[in-house]
Write a protein that holds these residues in place. Structure first.
Motif, PDB file in Angstrom:
ATOM      1  N   GLU A  36       0.954  -1.641  -0.385  1.00 10.24           N
ATOM      2  CA  GLU A  36      -0.065   0.220   0.025  1.00 10.24           C
ATOM      3  C   GLU A  36       0.734   1.538  -0.098  1.00 10.24           C
ATOM      4  N   ALA A  37       1.765   1.257   0.400  1.00 10.42           N
ATOM      5  CA  ALA A  37       2.556   2.634   0.799  1.00 10.42           C
ATOM      6  C   ALA A  37       3.663   2.609  -0.506  1.00 10.42           C
ATOM      7  N   ARG A  39       1.656   1.756  -3.100  1.00 15.75           N
ATOM      8  CA  ARG A  39       0.894   2.088  -4.115  1.00 15.75           C
ATOM      9  C   ARG A  39       0.829   3.709  -3.846  1.00 15.75           C
ATOM     10  N   ASP A  40       0.978   4.550  -2.870  1.00 16.31           N
ATOM     11  CA  ASP A  40       0.324   5.663  -3.035  1.00 16.31           C
ATOM     12  C   ASP A  40       1.918   6.203  -2.979  1.00 16.31           C
ATOM     13  N   THR A  41       3.286   5.678  -2.805  1.00 13.48           N
ATOM     14  CA  THR A  41       4.163   6.600  -2.493  1.00 13.48           C
ATOM     15  C   THR A  41       4.365   6.561  -4.574  1.00 13.48           C
ATOM     16  N   ARG A  44       1.128   7.273  -7.814  1.00 13.31           N
ATOM     17  CA  ARG A  44       0.362   8.567  -8.577  1.00 13.31           C
ATOM     18  C   ARG A  44      -0.397   9.172  -9.409  1.00 13.31           C
TER      19      ARG A  44
ATOM     20  N   MET B  31       5.203   9.145   9.032  1.00  8.93           N
ATOM     21  CA  MET B  31       6.152   9.026   8.297  1.00  8.93           C
ATOM     22  C   MET B  31       5.531   8.966   6.773  1.00  8.93           C
ATOM     23  N   GLU B  33       5.456   7.481   3.863  1.00  7.70           N
ATOM     24  CA  GLU B  33       4.609   7.474   3.221  1.00  7.70           C
ATOM     25  C   GLU B  33       2.697   7.628   3.636  1.00  7.70           C
ATOM     26  N   LEU B  34       3.132   7.685   4.948  1.00  4.39           N
ATOM     27  CA  LEU B  34       1.573   8.127   5.890  1.00  4.39           C
ATOM     28  C   LEU B  34       1.272   9.072   4.830  1.00  4.39           C
ATOM     29  N   LEU B  36       1.826  11.058   2.733  1.00  9.38           N
ATOM     30  CA  LEU B  36       1.454  10.827   0.817  1.00  9.38           C
ATOM     31  C   LEU B  36       0.023   9.515   1.353  1.00  9.38           C
ATOM     32  N   ALA B  37      -0.145   8.826   1.688  1.00  5.56           N
ATOM     33  CA  ALA B  37      -0.989   8.230   1.394  1.00  5.56           C
ATOM     34  C   ALA B  37      -2.482   9.201   2.596  1.00  5.56           C
ATOM     35  N   ASN B  40      -3.186  11.590  -0.452  1.00  2.69           N
ATOM     36  CA  ASN B  40      -3.410  11.494  -1.347  1.00  2.69           C
ATOM     37  C   ASN B  40      -5.138  10.533  -0.959  1.00  2.69           C
ATOM     38  N   TYR B 133     -10.599   1.759  -2.144  1.00  2.00           N
ATOM     39  CA  TYR B 133      -9.165   1.802  -1.531  1.00  2.00           C
ATOM     40  C   TYR B 133      -9.169   2.647   0.304  1.00  2.00           C
ATOM     41  N   ARG B 136     -10.188   0.088   2.506  1.00  2.00           N
ATOM     42  CA  ARG B 136      -8.991  -0.759   2.541  1.00  2.00           C
ATOM     43  C   ARG B 136      -7.957  -0.685   3.735  1.00  2.00           C
ATOM     44  N   PHE B 137      -7.706   1.482   3.561  1.00  2.00           N
ATOM     45  CA  PHE B 137      -6.736   1.647   4.101  1.00  2.00           C
ATOM     46  C   PHE B 137      -7.108   1.538   5.555  1.00  2.00           C
ATOM     47  N   GLU B 140      -7.398  -2.056   8.000  1.00  2.00           N
ATOM     48  CA  GLU B 140      -6.251  -2.178   7.844  1.00  2.00           C
ATOM     49  C   GLU B 140      -5.124  -1.463   9.496  1.00  2.00           C
ATOM     50  N   TRP B 141      -6.206   0.074   9.369  1.00  3.60           N
ATOM     51  CA  TRP B 141      -5.157   0.407  10.486  1.00  3.60           C
ATOM     52  C   TRP B 141      -5.677   0.898  11.388  1.00  3.60           C
ATOM     53  N   ARG B 144      -4.534  -2.839  12.893  1.00  2.95           N
ATOM     54  CA  ARG B 144      -3.215  -2.619  13.407  1.00  2.95           C
ATOM     55  C   ARG B 144      -3.005  -2.267  14.707  1.00  2.95           C
TER      56      ARG B 144
END
Lengths: 94, 249
Positions: A36-37, A39-41, A44, B31, B33-34, B36-37, B40, B133, B136-137, B140-141, B144
């Motif tokens: 997923e990271a 995909r997101d990174t 895009r 972080m 990656e998050l 950006l997530a 997005n 999506y 899903r994100f 999942e969190w 976690r």
């Protein structure tokens, strides 16, 4: 947190028929999060249709110190390039 | 026409306000990656808002376009649910909000794909892939954080406690919705509750979390009665257009 999360290498297939190419890396706790990271990174801007992630620790790399014996011998073997054939004009791809 | 305007504003404002909230994480997430997530997801939502508010503008008596609706309305004229304007809090609280909202929005958009309004159906068909999506994100969190460390578990429990009272409003139908349901334009949100409950229960079980205790639901967003938080959000979001009306770049 990020210090504890392992690094993953990301590979993207730009479109069907092409091979996956290395795009970069991400930090993630496990494979699912890494996908997923990635995909997101890295996807895009419509970069791909398929992703692979691989733990960076699984990659075996050549030693830069050995590059003279590994790679330099290829430098003067120009006859290995298929550039000496005459290609008919009508043939587009070879 | 008034009903359609109102409905398009509700759909658009939900996405706009949550998109703005998520954008507040830009540069601050735990972080890269998050970061950006979350950005997005925020951009997906703002894209949806642009479409819905454009539709609202086309049915507006006052002839306002999407930009005018987004940047020149004040608190009382916003029609978003209270859930989306709630503050980000920590990462867990943000995830709790996303979890409750995206699971609802996915069910809503699935229904709206069959809307008699071609525009709404088209927006929903495009957006439902994005929201799938988001679900899903967020799901999942939740797992976690809930099934993670003692610290993450405490935080997600608090986050869900904070957000839970705003869930009931998502399933409220008033006269506006009822008449649009009759003409096949709107989705009947009341009918979405059982499936939403089932989804939420399943994810919470996997996260080894208890369902928050029932609380009296807070409502009012659909008619312009908002929490104190929306004004602060708007003052930041609308600053530029208020200081320099009509500015373009």
């Amino acid at each position: 947190v990020s210090k504890n999360w392992p690094l993953w290498e990301v590979f993207i297939r730009a479109k069907n028929g092409l091979s996956h190419r290395h795009a970069g890396s991400v930090h993630a706790a496990d494979a699912k999060m890494a996908l997923e990271a990635a995909r997101d990174t890295y996807t895009r801007r419509m970069e791909g249709v398929s992703l692979w992630v691989v733990p960076s620790a699984s990659i075996v790399a050549s030693d830069p110190g050995e590059s003279s014996e590994l790679f330099e011998p290829a430098a003067d073997k120009i006859y290995r390039h298929p550039t000496f054939y005459v290609i008919p004009d009508t043939v587009k791809n070879i | 026409m008034r009903g359609l305007f109102d409905y398009a504003c509700r759909l658009g404002d939900d996405s706009l306000i949550l998109g703005q909230r998520l954008s507040e994480w830009c540069g601050h997430a735990p972080m890269l990656e998050l970061d950006l997530a979350l950005a997005n997801i925020g951009l997906d939502l703002i894209g949806q808002a642009a479409h819905f508010l454009k539709l609202a503008g086309e049915t507006d008596d006052e002839g306002r376009n999407a930009d005018a609706l987004a940047f020149h309305r004040d608190v009382l004229d916003f029609r978003n649910c209270l859930l989306v304007e709630q503050p980000n809090g920590d990462f867990a609280q943000t995830i709790a909000r996303q979890f409750l909202f995206s699971n609802w929005q996915e069910l809503l958009f699935r229904d709206l794909c069959a809307s008699r309004s071609e525009t709404i159906a088209a927006i929903a068909a495009k957006a439902v892939k994005e929201v799938t999506y988001h679900v899903r994100f967020a799901n999942e969190w939740i797992v976690r954080l809930g099934d993670g460390t003692a610290e993450s578990r405490t935080r997600i429990t608090h986050g869900l406690d904070w957000m839970w009272r705003f869930a009931d409003e998502l399933f409220e139908a008033d006269g506006t919705i009822e008449s649009l349901v009759e003409t096949g334009v709107a989705a009947d949100v009341r009918k979405l509750r059982p499936e939403w409950d089932m989804r939420i229960r399943k994810v919470l079980a996997e996260a080894t979390l208890d369902r928050p205790a029932p609380r009296r639901g807070a409502k009012g967003g659909r008619t312009g009665y908002h929490s104190e938080h929306l004004g602060h959000l708007l003052s930041e979001m609308q600053f530029l257009q208020r200081a320099y009306p009509g500015a373009e770049w």
